[in-house]
Enzyme design. Structure first.
Site, PDB file in Angstrom:
ATOM      1  N   GLU A 231       0.808  -1.223   0.000  1.00  0.00           N
ATOM      2  CA  GLU A 231       0.000   0.000   0.000  1.00  0.00           C
ATOM      3  C   GLU A 231       0.845   1.279   0.000  1.00  0.00           C
ATOM      4  O   GLU A 231       0.518   2.247   0.691  1.00  0.00           O
ATOM      5  CB  GLU A 231      -0.948  -0.022   1.206  1.00  0.00           C
ATOM      6  N   PHE A 232       1.900   1.269  -0.785  1.00  0.00           N
ATOM      7  CA  PHE A 232       2.763   2.451  -0.882  1.00  0.00           C
ATOM      8  C   PHE A 232       1.964   3.626  -1.440  1.00  0.00           C
ATOM      9  O   PHE A 232       1.898   4.707  -0.840  1.00  0.00           O
ATOM     10  CB  PHE A 232       3.961   2.100  -1.774  1.00  0.00           C
TER      11      PHE A 232
END
Length: 415
Positions: A231-232
């Site tokens: 989930e960058f």
């Protein structure tokens, strides 16, 4: 304490066994002969045989943990005569605790470790930082540490206690995303319009590497280090970040895109972890995605994959990682995500639901035919709404789940 007749056991290992006997108050006084045999066979999956008659006890195992489990089983069987063989179907049986968002005490971890041992779990992952908290003492960035945190002394105490029960600790320091707490004190290293590290900035990368080195030293006895990677940003919109695209084209290849900058960063961190003696692990959601079928940068083969979700159809199926030769650990969010406050549309797992899980089943009803590349499974506590449950309530929930998972992961047969 009655002396053991031991085969292939060192004095230190015998001390560990005696600790288990004393801690669990295992009554051996009526036995006239106790034989413990350690017979390593090269397998990573724990296996042991337990023979007991009215006067004799013999435990043969391929690991020290197997001998400890065998002694503990004496209390579980309740019979004076048994001849059983136990085989673990997976080598790693884990619990993960999000102690980044929520503070958990040393006492909580000790009680958890004890419950894990009884259920033959052997791995505890500590998710130490997240957007909402950084809960481990730091000499490098003390200003980023949350008000409640674990000191390094306390971490060492937890690690030492886990060792007594044959449980390995896997630290996780998530990056390049989930860094809001740390970056709030160092905004110069933040990727604009995100909660992540600016991985197009070499100085930001080097700054975070220094933080990692601090914890590489603290967890030097651990075999694995989880580097996060999930989930960058919204991965299907990664090319909307001009910094990431420009870095890729200027530093990697003219055909490279934002996903290559991301993969390049992961590989750098994997190399750093490997050079420091760790096997690196990474979450699956940003890797081998359908939108980017042929990236310039290829994911390091040093990684092991912690596969947690396929909520987005563009995420790679678990078979893709297996086909590329990666070892995979099953974190199936459909069964094994205990999310505090039931945030993000999750519901608390139930014993009935977990009982339906099959050992080859991954998120979104993916079934793997050959589980030889499946290293393990993990039960996971995420603290999205930290105050939704106390640590006592969390521990109570885990003590309900673990026996059900144990029943799935161990085979027992009469000899």
């Amino acid at each position: 304490m009655k002396p053991f007749k031991c085969t292939n056991l060192s004095a230190t290992e015998i001390e560990e066994i005696e600790f288990i006997v004393k801690h669990h108050n295992i009554d051996l006084h009526n036995l006239s002969k106790i034989t413990l045999c350690l017979v390593p066979d090269g397998s990573l999956k724990d296996e042991f045989s337990l023979y007991r008659s009215s006067r004799f006890l013999k435990i043969t195992a391929n690991s020290l943990n197997g001998i400890k489990y065998g002694l503990c089983e004496l209390k579980n069987t309740g019979y004076k005569q048994v001849n059983l063989h136990y085989t673990a179907r997976l080598s790693e049986r884990a619990v993960m605790i999000d102690c980044g968002r929520k503070y958990f005490s040393v006492d909580f971890f000790k009680k958890l470790i004890e419950e894990m041992f009884v259920n033959k779990f052997n791995t505890l992952q500590l998710h130490l930082s997240d957007n909402e908290g950084f809960r481990i003492e730091s000499e490098l960035v003390p200003e980023a540490v949350s008000s409640e945190f674990l000191t390094k002394k306390e971490i060492r105490e937890i690690v030492a206690y886990a060792h007594k029960f044959g449980i390995q600790i896997i630290p996780e320091l998530d990056s390049p995303g989930h860094l809001k707490q740390v970056l709030s004190k160092h905004p110069q290293f933040q990727l604009p319009n995100s909660n992540g590290l600016n991985i197009s900035d070499e100085s930001a990368i080097e700054w975070f590497k220094q933080i990692l080195r601090e914890y590489f030293e603290l967890f030097a006895d651990s075999k694995y280090f989880h580097i996060g990677g999930d989930e960058f940003v919204e991965f299907d919109k990664i090319n909307d970040y001009p910094e990431l695209v420009a870095y890729a084209k200027n530093n990697i290849d003219t055909q490279a895109t934002g996903i290559d900058t991301y993969l390049h960063y992961l590989n750098q961190i994997a190399e750093l972890a490997t050079q420091s003696g760790f096997v690196p692990r990474v979450w699956n959601d940003g890797l081998f995605r359908d939108e980017y079928p042929d990236p310039v940068v290829k994911l390091s083969t040093d990684f092991e994959i912690t596969y947690w979700t396929k909520w987005n159809s563009k995420m790679a199926p678990v078979q893709t990682f297996i086909d590329h030769g990666y070892q995979v650990i099953n974190y199936n969010d459909g069964y094994f995500y205990h999310v505090l406050g039931e945030a993000a549309s999750y519901q608390y797992p139930t014993v009935k639901k977990i009982a339906r899980w099959q050992i080859n089943e991954f998120p979104e009803y993916q079934y793997v035919e050959d589980i030889s590349n499946i290293k393990g499974q993990s039960m996971n506590v995420w603290c999205d709404i930290p105050d939704a449950q106390t640590e006592t309530e969390v521990l109570h929930a885990l003590t309900k789940y673990m026996p059900i998972i144990h029943g799935k992961e161990w085979c027992v047969r009469n000899r």
